[in-house]
Design a protein around this motif. Sequence first.
Motif, PDB file in Angstrom:
ATOM      1  N   ALA A 174      -8.386 -11.574  -7.852  1.00 17.46           N
ATOM      2  CA  ALA A 174      -7.268 -12.403  -7.420  1.00 17.46           C
ATOM      3  C   ALA A 174      -7.715 -13.646  -6.650  1.00 17.46           C
ATOM      4  CB  ALA A 174      -6.316 -11.588  -6.566  1.00 17.46           C
ATOM      5  N   GLY A 175      -8.835 -13.543  -5.928  1.00 18.80           N
ATOM      6  CA  GLY A 175      -9.286 -14.694  -5.144  1.00 18.80           C
ATOM      7  C   GLY A 175      -8.179 -15.209  -4.251  1.00 18.80           C
ATOM      8  N   SER A 176      -7.904 -16.493  -4.343  1.00 15.70           N
ATOM      9  CA  SER A 176      -6.883 -17.068  -3.459  1.00 15.70           C
ATOM     10  C   SER A 176      -5.466 -16.924  -4.021  1.00 15.70           C
ATOM     11  CB  SER A 176      -7.204 -18.537  -3.164  1.00 15.70           C
ATOM     12  OG  SER A 176      -7.226 -19.301  -4.342  1.00 15.70           O
ATOM     13  N   PHE A 177      -5.321 -16.121  -5.087  1.00 13.71           N
ATOM     14  CA  PHE A 177      -3.994 -15.781  -5.610  1.00 13.71           C
ATOM     15  C   PHE A 177      -3.682 -14.348  -5.199  1.00 13.71           C
ATOM     16  CE2 PHE A 177      -5.225 -19.305  -8.169  1.00 13.71           C
ATOM     17  CZ  PHE A 177      -4.093 -19.877  -8.719  1.00 13.71           C
ATOM     18  N   GLY A 178      -2.479 -14.120  -4.773  1.00 17.35           N
ATOM     19  CA  GLY A 178      -2.065 -12.737  -4.537  1.00 17.35           C
ATOM     20  C   GLY A 178      -2.472 -12.158  -3.190  1.00 17.35           C
ATOM     21  N   HIS A 179      -3.657 -12.515  -2.709  1.00 20.16           N
ATOM     22  CA  HIS A 179      -4.124 -11.886  -1.470  1.00 20.16           C
ATOM     23  C   HIS A 179      -3.204 -12.171  -0.295  1.00 20.16           C
ATOM     24  CE1 HIS A 179      -7.604  -9.648  -2.372  1.00 20.16           C
ATOM     25  NE2 HIS A 179      -8.264 -10.657  -2.905  1.00 20.16           N
ATOM     26  N   PHE A 180      -2.777 -13.425  -0.192  1.00 21.19           N
ATOM     27  CA  PHE A 180      -1.884 -13.758   0.918  1.00 21.19           C
ATOM     28  C   PHE A 180      -0.599 -12.934   0.853  1.00 21.19           C
ATOM     29  CE2 PHE A 180       2.021 -16.095   1.858  1.00 21.19           C
ATOM     30  CZ  PHE A 180       1.938 -16.150   3.231  1.00 21.19           C
ATOM     31  N   GLN A 181      -0.006 -12.928  -0.343  1.00 25.23           N
ATOM     32  CA  GLN A 181       1.263 -12.210  -0.517  1.00 25.23           C
ATOM     33  C   GLN A 181       1.100 -10.715  -0.241  1.00 25.23           C
ATOM     34  OE1 GLN A 181      -0.008 -14.489  -2.611  1.00 25.23           O
ATOM     35  NE2 GLN A 181       1.575 -15.948  -3.207  1.00 25.23           N
ATOM     36  N   ALA A 182      -0.026 -10.154  -0.727  1.00 28.62           N
ATOM     37  CA  ALA A 182      -0.236  -8.711  -0.562  1.00 28.62           C
ATOM     38  C   ALA A 182      -0.520  -8.352   0.891  1.00 28.62           C
ATOM     39  CB  ALA A 182      -1.394  -8.251  -1.456  1.00 28.62           C
ATOM     40  N   SER A 183      -1.374  -9.139   1.546  1.00 27.50           N
ATOM     41  CA  SER A 183      -1.746  -8.743   2.908  1.00 27.50           C
ATOM     42  C   SER A 183      -0.627  -9.046   3.895  1.00 27.50           C
ATOM     43  CB  SER A 183      -3.055  -9.417   3.332  1.00 27.50           C
ATOM     44  OG  SER A 183      -2.932 -10.809   3.278  1.00 27.50           O
ATOM     45  N   ARG A 184       0.133 -10.120   3.620  1.00 24.48           N
ATOM     46  CA  ARG A 184       1.251 -10.462   4.504  1.00 24.48           C
ATOM     47  C   ARG A 184       2.313  -9.362   4.506  1.00 24.48           C
ATOM     48  NH1 ARG A 184       4.894 -10.948   7.183  1.00 24.48           N
ATOM     49  NH2 ARG A 184       6.082 -12.748   7.942  1.00 24.48           N
ATOM     50  N   SER A 185       2.476  -8.688   3.379  1.00 26.39           N
ATOM     51  CA  SER A 185       3.567  -7.713   3.242  1.00 26.39           C
ATOM     52  C   SER A 185       3.067  -6.276   3.296  1.00 26.39           C
ATOM     53  CB  SER A 185       4.294  -7.943   1.919  1.00 26.39           C
ATOM     54  OG  SER A 185       3.383  -7.838   0.840  1.00 26.39           O
ATOM     55  N   GLY A 186       1.745  -6.088   3.213  1.00 21.10           N
ATOM     56  CA  GLY A 186       1.210  -4.726   3.242  1.00 21.10           C
ATOM     57  C   GLY A 186       1.478  -3.926   1.983  1.00 21.10           C
ATOM     58  N   VAL A 187       1.516  -4.592   0.835  1.00 22.16           N
ATOM     59  CA  VAL A 187       1.789  -3.904  -0.430  1.00 22.16           C
ATOM     60  C   VAL A 187       0.790  -2.773  -0.682  1.00 22.16           C
ATOM     61  CG1 VAL A 187       1.692  -4.196  -2.955  1.00 22.16           C
ATOM     62  CG2 VAL A 187       2.943  -5.840  -1.570  1.00 22.16           C
ATOM     63  N   HIS A 188      -0.475  -2.964  -0.275  1.00 21.45           N
ATOM     64  CA  HIS A 188      -1.502  -1.944  -0.539  1.00 21.45           C
ATOM     65  C   HIS A 188      -1.247  -0.649   0.221  1.00 21.45           C
ATOM     66  CE1 HIS A 188      -2.680  -4.303   2.913  1.00 21.45           C
ATOM     67  NE2 HIS A 188      -3.518  -3.368   3.297  1.00 21.45           N
ATOM     68  N   LYS A 189      -0.449  -0.746   1.300  1.00 20.32           N
ATOM     69  CA  LYS A 189      -0.173   0.458   2.087  1.00 20.32           C
ATOM     70  C   LYS A 189       1.050   1.227   1.583  1.00 20.32           C
ATOM     71  CE  LYS A 189      -0.306  -1.996   5.871  1.00 20.32           C
ATOM     72  NZ  LYS A 189      -0.271  -2.496   7.262  1.00 20.32           N
ATOM     73  N   GLY A 190       1.772   0.614   0.621  1.00 16.76           N
ATOM     74  CA  GLY A 190       2.941   1.291   0.054  1.00 16.76           C
ATOM     75  C   GLY A 190       4.189   1.102   0.893  1.00 16.76           C
ATOM     76  N   GLY A 191       5.224   1.887   0.565  1.00 20.19           N
ATOM     77  CA  GLY A 191       6.485   1.805   1.315  1.00 20.19           C
ATOM     78  C   GLY A 191       7.468   0.831   0.703  1.00 20.19           C
ATOM     79  N   LEU A 192       7.781   1.051  -0.560  1.00 19.27           N
ATOM     80  CA  LEU A 192       8.674   0.132  -1.280  1.00 19.27           C
ATOM     81  C   LEU A 192      10.079   0.082  -0.714  1.00 19.27           C
ATOM     82  CD1 LEU A 192       8.011   0.388  -5.118  1.00 19.27           C
ATOM     83  CD2 LEU A 192       7.853  -1.624  -3.627  1.00 19.27           C
ATOM     84  N   GLU A 193      10.434   1.081   0.115  1.00 17.97           N
ATOM     85  CA  GLU A 193      11.789   1.078   0.678  1.00 17.97           C
ATOM     86  C   GLU A 193      11.947  -0.015   1.731  1.00 17.97           C
ATOM     87  OE1 GLU A 193       9.551   3.367   0.983  1.00 17.97           O
ATOM     88  OE2 GLU A 193       9.132   3.492   3.124  1.00 17.97           O
ATOM     89  N   LYS A 194      10.832  -0.543   2.227  1.00 18.98           N
ATOM     90  CA  LYS A 194      10.915  -1.647   3.193  1.00 18.98           C
ATOM     91  C   LYS A 194      11.111  -2.973   2.453  1.00 18.98           C
ATOM     92  CE  LYS A 194       7.452   0.531   6.114  1.00 18.98           C
ATOM     93  NZ  LYS A 194       5.995   0.508   6.033  1.00 18.98           N
ATOM     94  N   PRO A 195      12.104  -3.760   2.894  1.00 22.47           N
ATOM     95  CA  PRO A 195      12.373  -5.034   2.200  1.00 22.47           C
ATOM     96  C   PRO A 195      11.145  -5.930   2.081  1.00 22.47           C
ATOM     97  CG  PRO A 195      14.107  -4.566   3.775  1.00 22.47           C
ATOM     98  CD  PRO A 195      13.067  -3.507   3.967  1.00 22.47           C
ATOM     99  N   ILE A 196      10.318  -5.966   3.122  1.00 19.54           N
ATOM    100  CA  ILE A 196       9.178  -6.894   3.053  1.00 19.54           C
ATOM    101  C   ILE A 196       8.138  -6.423   2.039  1.00 19.54           C
ATOM    102  CG2 ILE A 196       7.871  -5.860   4.977  1.00 19.54           C
ATOM    103  CD1 ILE A 196       7.037  -8.798   5.647  1.00 19.54           C
ATOM    104  N   VAL A 197       7.993  -5.117   1.889  1.00 21.21           N
ATOM    105  CA  VAL A 197       7.025  -4.600   0.918  1.00 21.21           C
ATOM    106  C   VAL A 197       7.530  -4.876  -0.505  1.00 21.21           C
ATOM    107  CG1 VAL A 197       5.870  -2.534   0.043  1.00 21.21           C
ATOM    108  CG2 VAL A 197       6.149  -2.853   2.510  1.00 21.21           C
ATOM    109  N   LYS A 198       8.831  -4.634  -0.693  1.00 22.43           N
ATOM    110  CA  LYS A 198       9.410  -4.874  -2.013  1.00 22.43           C
ATOM    111  C   LYS A 198       9.288  -6.359  -2.390  1.00 22.43           C
ATOM    112  CE  LYS A 198      13.488  -3.330  -4.505  1.00 22.43           C
ATOM    113  NZ  LYS A 198      14.797  -2.680  -4.291  1.00 22.43           N
ATOM    114  N   ALA A 199       9.645  -7.222  -1.457  1.00 19.57           N
ATOM    115  CA  ALA A 199       9.541  -8.660  -1.715  1.00 19.57           C
ATOM    116  C   ALA A 199       8.081  -9.061  -1.932  1.00 19.57           C
ATOM    117  CB  ALA A 199      10.142  -9.443  -0.554  1.00 19.57           C
ATOM    118  N   GLY A 200       7.186  -8.480  -1.133  1.00 23.82           N
ATOM    119  CA  GLY A 200       5.772  -8.789  -1.275  1.00 23.82           C
ATOM    120  C   GLY A 200       5.206  -8.307  -2.596  1.00 23.82           C
ATOM    121  N   PHE A 201       5.725  -7.191  -3.078  1.00 24.77           N
ATOM    122  CA  PHE A 201       5.303  -6.665  -4.376  1.00 24.77           C
ATOM    123  C   PHE A 201       5.642  -7.677  -5.471  1.00 24.77           C
ATOM    124  CE2 PHE A 201       5.457  -4.072  -8.185  1.00 24.77           C
ATOM    125  CZ  PHE A 201       4.490  -3.100  -7.997  1.00 24.77           C
TER     126      PHE A 201
END
Lengths: 330, 330
Positions: free
Chosen positions: B96-123
């Motif tokens: 991903a390099g400079s694509f995706g990393h910001f979005q993923a780390s800002r929202s914590g997508v790697h940690k899961g928890g799709l019920e949280k709005p920020i994770v869903k939006a970050g996904f």
Amino acid sequence: MELNLPESQSRSIRCIVKLGGAAITCKNELEKIHDENLEIVACQLRQAMTEGAAPSKVIGMDWSKRLGSSEISRDVDELGDQDSAEFSKFVVVHGAGSFGHFQASRSGVHKGGLEKPIVKAGFVATRISVTNLNLEIVRALAREGIPTIGMSPFSCGWLTSKRDVASADLSTVAKTIDSGFVPVLHGDAVLDNILGCTILSGDVIIRHLADHLKPEYVVFLTDVLGVYDRPPSEPDAVLLKEIAVGEDGSWEVVNPVLEHTDKRVQTSVAAHDTTGGMETKISEAAMIAKLGIDVYIVKAATTHSQRALNGELRDSVPQDWLGTIIRYSK
Amino acid sequence: MELNLPESQSRSIRCIVKLGGAAITCKNELEKIHDENLEIVACQLRQAMTEGAAPSKVIGMDWSKRLGSSEISRDVDELGDQDSAEFSKFVVVHGAGSFGHFQASRSGVHKGGLEKPIVKAGFVATRISVTNLNLEIVRALAREGIPTIGMSPFSCGWLTSKRDVASADLSTVAKTIDSGFVPVLHGDAVLDNILGCTILSGDVIIRHLADHLKPEYVVFLTDVLGVYDRPPSEPDAVLLKEIAVGEDGSWEVVNPVLEHTDKRVQTSVAAHDTTGGMETKISEAAMIAKLGIDVYIVKAATTHSQRALNGELRDSVPQDWLGTIIRYSK
């Protein structure tokens, strides 16, 4: 036909929406999105999905850098502990419009023959163009706060056999819906068991999805008010407000009552349309209606499309609603 | 683990290539592709795939409108009855390099928890960013005449269970290869049976593909010459030229002979890298090598990467070759 669809207690698809290529792209300009229409369509979709809930702040989900800017979208800063909006379950499928058609028709991808260099190159070029459109549509819906997930039929394992769907991994589509996302599929170039390759149209995808996901209703958003008895550019063209579909799949116009005896509508197929024109659309719609699912064909980005998307036409059709309803009548 | 992989007489994968995010994007500039590197990488890939055949005219397969132009690419006019170049079977996976990393780390997508709005939006935001990169890489390779097909792991049914691959539709990948195309996969946000969602890294995808497709060799293209005994920015960092992997998956440096007794390399993990750094890379590479498949870690867009892609290192390694070879040694 292979099918791999897990049972779900929770899944109850409200609507499958086709974003017609003619409605969301500028048909006469190569690879140009109709931004204004697309923005209205996205807004109408969100309203329909939230079922008129008190309009909360829209949280955009496209955090990409804007073209010509080095800044990330601001949406991300507004997410806080916001409650998640409840979205009813929709699936979106879009056509190609001015994306893909040139590449497909120039190379003859729909006729197959992957061993020919031009077909192989055209296959790659077609997929690049339609996946580009898919990404832009996903982004437009995400900006409107709709949790969209782009899903290319090719990647989802959609295969055809002489252009009929031979297999499709609907389980990933179903899981995506069950996880609270809105899958966005599209007409695509796919591998074909007999021909080598072909074009799978958005309309065929919708029929297949409707058959297996059993939505409450299906909406086709187009660039004209609905289906006419002759090309809508002709002065005396009459909008067909209701088409009834019989048990054998045959269909006839029931509103308005047409004077001439031949109730089948004249059709026109644009020369560059590799996936068939209005005749295909009505046939596909009739097959969906035969499943007991109402089909509404309506002009995108109008009050009529908003009502159709909302599902307001299921019980009774307002006098002033303009569009075509295709319904099963036993 | 679910697996659905048809037997093929013809399939014999030559190489799986990882285009490292750091090599093909500008890591310090948000969503910016390293165009120059990517162009050289595409050219080297084509040369490797055609195995040094007499260079025929490159027929570009990206017929999209160029940015700022209303014209379609000229490539399409040059296709005539041209013979199809023979490409040996490659699979490309990119980070991903400079694509995706910001979005993923800002929202914590790697940690899961799709019920949280920020994770869903970050996904949603992460998938938009990485599929955007995927499209641009597919286009760059297609311009170079490589018949590439973008395939998102999410859409291909890749699911994880606590970040381990739980299922993946490799049959579509295999059919794509058998049809003469080069699949281009990428690190992606995916659904996870336990966590709800997570990030599936390109390295994990490569290990899984290598395990099931059994390529002759695997090449990781990065932005440094190879694996060092400490962060390569340090003055005394030593390039590890060969790492031997034992039956139990443990690994040790065999060239150069290191003076200090602890042969395990120091690793550094960038704070924004949600999928692990060099330690993960070596572990994944060691697991591939354990299958008897040579792994080359080499700097992209150099003469060293061209030799690695060509497969020139399989029998003997030239003295002047710079990079890291990870090999199984019984």
